[in-house]
Design a protein around this motif. Sequence first.
Motif, short mmCIF file in Angstrom:
data_model
loop_
_atom_site.label_atom_id
_atom_site.label_comp_id
_atom_site.label_asym_id
_atom_site.label_seq_id
_atom_site.Cartn_x
_atom_site.Cartn_y
_atom_site.Cartn_z
N ASP A 1 0.82 4.15 -2.82
CA ASP A 1 0.52 5.54 -2.45
C ASP A 1 1.63 6.48 -2.87
OD1 ASP A 1 -1.99 5.11 -1.37
OD2 ASP A 1 -1.23 4.80 0.67
N THR A 2 2.88 6.08 -2.64
CA THR A 2 4.02 6.94 -2.97
C THR A 2 4.05 7.25 -4.46
OG1 THR A 2 5.31 6.07 -1.12
CG2 THR A 2 6.53 7.16 -2.88
N ARG B 1 -4.47 1.56 -7.35
CA ARG B 1 -4.93 2.93 -7.30
C ARG B 1 -5.44 3.35 -8.68
NH1 ARG B 1 -4.11 1.41 -3.00
NH2 ARG B 1 -2.94 2.33 -1.26
N ALA C 1 1.43 6.90 -6.68
CA ALA C 1 0.21 7.60 -7.09
C ALA C 1 0.22 9.06 -6.69
CB ALA C 1 -1.00 6.89 -6.49
N GLU C 2 0.80 9.36 -5.54
CA GLU C 2 0.76 10.73 -5.03
C GLU C 2 1.89 11.61 -5.56
OE1 GLU C 2 0.78 10.24 -0.81
OE2 GLU C 2 -1.16 9.20 -0.78
N GLU D 1 0.82 -1.20 0.00
CA GLU D 1 0.00 0.00 0.00
C GLU D 1 0.86 1.26 0.00
OE1 GLU D 1 -3.34 0.05 -0.22
OE2 GLU D 1 -3.42 -2.13 -0.29
N GLN D 2 1.96 1.25 0.76
CA GLN D 2 2.83 2.42 0.81
C GLN D 2 3.51 2.66 -0.53
OE1 GLN D 2 5.40 1.57 4.15
NE2 GLN D 2 4.05 2.58 5.60
N SER E 1 -7.95 0.20 -9.82
CA SER E 1 -8.81 -0.20 -8.71
C SER E 1 -9.93 -1.12 -9.19
CB SER E 1 -9.42 1.04 -8.03
OG SER E 1 -8.40 1.83 -7.44
#
Length: 203
Positions: free
Chosen positions: A135-136, A175, A138-139, A131-132, A179
Amino acid sequence: MAVDPARVERLTRELLEAIGEDPERPGLRQTPARMAELYAEFFAGVGEDAAAPLARTISVARGPAPETLPSGAVLLRDIRFRSVCEHHLLPFAGHAHIAYLPGEQVVGLGALVRVVEILAARPQVQERLGEQIADTIAENLDTRGVLVVLDASHGCVTMRGGRQSEASTLTIAARGEYSEPVARQEIIALIGGTSTAGFEGGR
């Protein structure tokens, strides 16, 4: 440096004494120093910014066809990683597979490897690690979708408890467009050798 080598050495000596060993016997005399060096390597990612490797991007709009954005995914397979499970401080290791759908910016493939390495070099659980990573990316990148699949063998499963030496754990983090299970089926197939059956309900 997040790791305090002198403290690790001191605590390793205490641990050896706690299990009834003599830290001064020849075979163990250098163990505290070795443990300090090992922990400095294994936990080098503590406090490090995992997004930093993604800061340098490449604009695809400057290419030979500036009006054309990438229509398909960028997929990097078989990134070797190792981490330490935070439950028992035993290692787990395996492969990470990362796919993303670029917008107008792409990033060097080595940057994706560094994201994995930084986040893995911390006390972790596999589910959160995936997940991290997702997120890293995608963000901090211009992406329409991100997919991260981790396949790892855990010391807490293979060396203790049931001692299932052949067991491995698969996790998925998705993401954006990925998804949707249908959207990621092609990528799962391209990873190769990974069954899609357990992924359709992934996050």
